[in-house]
Design a protein around this motif. Structure first.
Motif, PDB file in Angstrom:
ATOM      1  N   LEU A 166      40.248 123.135 116.984  1.00  0.00           N
ATOM      2  CA  LEU A 166      39.585 123.398 118.255  1.00  0.00           C
ATOM      3  C   LEU A 166      40.366 124.437 119.025  1.00  0.00           C
ATOM      4  O   LEU A 166      41.590 124.551 118.888  1.00  0.00           O
ATOM      5  CB  LEU A 166      39.439 122.104 119.076  1.00  0.00           C
ATOM      6  N   LEU A 167      39.630 125.223 119.801  1.00  0.00           N
ATOM      7  CA  LEU A 167      40.238 126.174 120.715  1.00  0.00           C
ATOM      8  C   LEU A 167      40.190 125.567 122.105  1.00  0.00           C
ATOM      9  O   LEU A 167      39.115 125.402 122.686  1.00  0.00           O
ATOM     10  CB  LEU A 167      39.497 127.510 120.691  1.00  0.00           C
ATOM     11  N   LEU A 168      41.332 125.199 122.625  1.00  0.00           N
ATOM     12  CA  LEU A 168      41.426 124.549 123.933  1.00  0.00           C
ATOM     13  C   LEU A 168      41.588 125.610 125.011  1.00  0.00           C
ATOM     14  O   LEU A 168      42.553 126.376 125.006  1.00  0.00           O
ATOM     15  CB  LEU A 168      42.606 123.582 123.937  1.00  0.00           C
ATOM     16  N   LYS A 169      40.624 125.667 125.927  1.00  0.00           N
ATOM     17  CA  LYS A 169      40.667 126.681 126.987  1.00  0.00           C
ATOM     18  C   LYS A 169      41.730 126.327 128.036  1.00  0.00           C
ATOM     19  O   LYS A 169      42.244 125.207 128.087  1.00  0.00           O
ATOM     20  CB  LYS A 169      39.289 126.787 127.653  1.00  0.00           C
ATOM     21  N   SER A 170      42.027 127.293 128.873  1.00  0.00           N
ATOM     22  CA  SER A 170      43.057 127.121 129.885  1.00  0.00           C
ATOM     23  C   SER A 170      42.755 125.928 130.795  1.00  0.00           C
ATOM     24  O   SER A 170      41.619 125.758 131.255  1.00  0.00           O
ATOM     25  CB  SER A 170      43.160 128.396 130.729  1.00  0.00           C
ATOM     26  N   GLY A 171      43.772 125.113 131.043  1.00  0.00           N
ATOM     27  CA  GLY A 171      43.632 123.954 131.922  1.00  0.00           C
ATOM     28  C   GLY A 171      43.143 122.699 131.214  1.00  0.00           C
ATOM     29  O   GLY A 171      43.055 121.639 131.835  1.00  0.00           O
ATOM     30  N   GLY A 172      42.836 122.806 129.930  1.00  0.00           N
ATOM     31  CA  GLY A 172      42.295 121.655 129.204  1.00  0.00           C
ATOM     32  C   GLY A 172      43.369 120.784 128.589  1.00  0.00           C
ATOM     33  O   GLY A 172      44.514 121.199 128.389  1.00  0.00           O
ATOM     34  N   ARG A 173      42.980 119.543 128.277  1.00  0.00           N
ATOM     35  CA  ARG A 173      43.859 118.609 127.566  1.00  0.00           C
ATOM     36  C   ARG A 173      43.049 117.868 126.515  1.00  0.00           C
ATOM     37  O   ARG A 173      41.891 117.517 126.739  1.00  0.00           O
ATOM     38  CB  ARG A 173      44.494 117.605 128.524  1.00  0.00           C
TER      39      ARG A 173
END
Length: 374
Positions: A166-173
């Motif tokens: 998965l590509l986790l976008k900025s600010g994600g957890r």
């Protein structure tokens, strides 16, 4: 945009598209609803109840205006109670004194609204809110979890134990166990991530995000579930995705079955989910892309091409169902080159050329036309 899966029977009964299908056998509405039932077989009971309500009141009001009986509020309430009892016991319609002609649908709609309140609060209490925070989700599991966050501007690539990424976008957890269980793969998300899930039909993959559960067997999709946002969005790129509101009954049912049930999404489709109301709205994505495997230089060049073939080409290229009355539009032909335009611009040009119009309905494109002159 209507989300018919979350409709109550009385809401469906007063929907104009549903009425055009059931009362007037409108071909466009019929095609749409027959296709909708194929995609949502678990909602046959909803359709049957809605038709029962609509047909009963329609039959009851079938006399001419001169023969119409003046009815008091007390009598209306009495008839509503009788109709409710007949629905509850699955008997034949019992409303016989109320009468309306087709032009009196405003009256019918009002009565159905009253009936709806009676039905909803006496049989189906309002849905329980399912909004839940990310921290609440991860504390509800008994298994130790690994948590990865992304505080950078650029997306962060995360590899999962089964080979999915998965590509986790900025600010994600994202949180997940060190090893997935034998029969299920579960992850917990806050923020936005694009998933590419390793295909394993015997081991469904679940993403928990606020009050929504996304279930897949192997596909690629995006989930947007920011903690401070009021809605959750799921957008499908490839394969099929199933989504449903999170509650114990739904979780138990879905975990007992490896099939995709609930609201099923295919490429170029999306849902927007409101955790506070449990409403799920299904639609076409804003900018539909050519399906994976379709040649990117797909020729959309038509010369005197029957409109049915034009729509079939668009359906195959974008995976979006286009509903139209083939008999009415049998004399419509298209000569145009539409190579570079996005799908909705293609549809604009086509409809302007043949004097038609289109609208979106439950992730379908509905074409409205009076036909073309020879």
């Amino acid at each position: 945009m209507q989300d018919y899966r979350n409709f109550e029977p009385e809401e469906l009964a007063i929907d104009l598209s549903f009425q055009r299908w059931k009362l007037f056998n409108d071909p466009i509405a019929s095609n749409f609803w027959k296709g909708w039932l194929v995609e949502n077989p678990d909602k046959k009971e909803l359709v049957d109840k809605a038709y029962y309500l609509l047909n009963t009141l329609n039959n009851a009001y079938s006399q001419t205006p001169d023969d119409r009986i003046s009815i008091s509020d007390r009598e209306i309430q009495y008839e509503i109670q009788r109709l409710h009892q007949s629905i509850d016991t699955q008997h034949e319609p019992v409303v016989k004194r109320l009468r309306f002609a087709p032009w009196q649908y405003g009256i019918a709609a009002s009565i159905l609204v009253i009936l709806g309140l009676f039905w909803r609060y006496s049989i189906h209490p309002p849905c329980t809110k399912v909004d839940v925070t990310y921290n609440e989700l991860i504390t509800q599991t008994s298994r130790p979890l690994i948590e990865i966050g992304n505080q950078d501007i650029k997306p962060r690539l995360v590899s999962l134990p089964d080979g999915s990424t998965l590509l986790l976008k900025s600010g994600g957890r994202i949180s997940y166990p060190k090893n997935f269980q034998e029969s299920i793969r579960e992850v917990y998300l806050t923020g936005e991530a694009f998933f590419e899930v390793h295909k394993d039909p015997s081991k469904p993959f679940y993403v928990y995000s606020k009050g929504l559960v996304t279930k897949v067997l192997g596909t690629s999709f995006t989930v947007q579930a920011f903690e401070n946002d009021k809605e959750v969005k799921v957008v499908v790129k490839t394969g099929k995705v199933s989504v449903f509101a999170r509650n114990e009954t739904a979780l138990t049912q879905h975990k007992e079955d490896t099939k995709l049930e609930g609201i099923v999404l295919t490429p170029n489709q999306q849902i927007v989910f409101s955790p506070t109301s449990t409403r799920i709205i299904k639609s076409v994505v804003e900018e539909p892309a050519l399906l994976h495997g379709t040649a990117q230089n797909q020729p959309f060049r038509f010369k005197g091409t029957p409109i049915a073939e034009v729509f079939a080409t668009l359906e195959k290229s974008y995976g979006i169902k286009i509903v139209f009355d083939e008999e009415v539009m049998k004399s419509c032909y298209l000569t145009a080159s539409l190579d570079d335009e996005p799908l909705f611009e293609k549809l604009d040009l086509i409809c302007n050329t043949i004097s038609a119009r289109y609208e979106q309905l439950d992730a379908h494109i509905i074409i409205d036309s009076k036909g073309c002159e020879n």
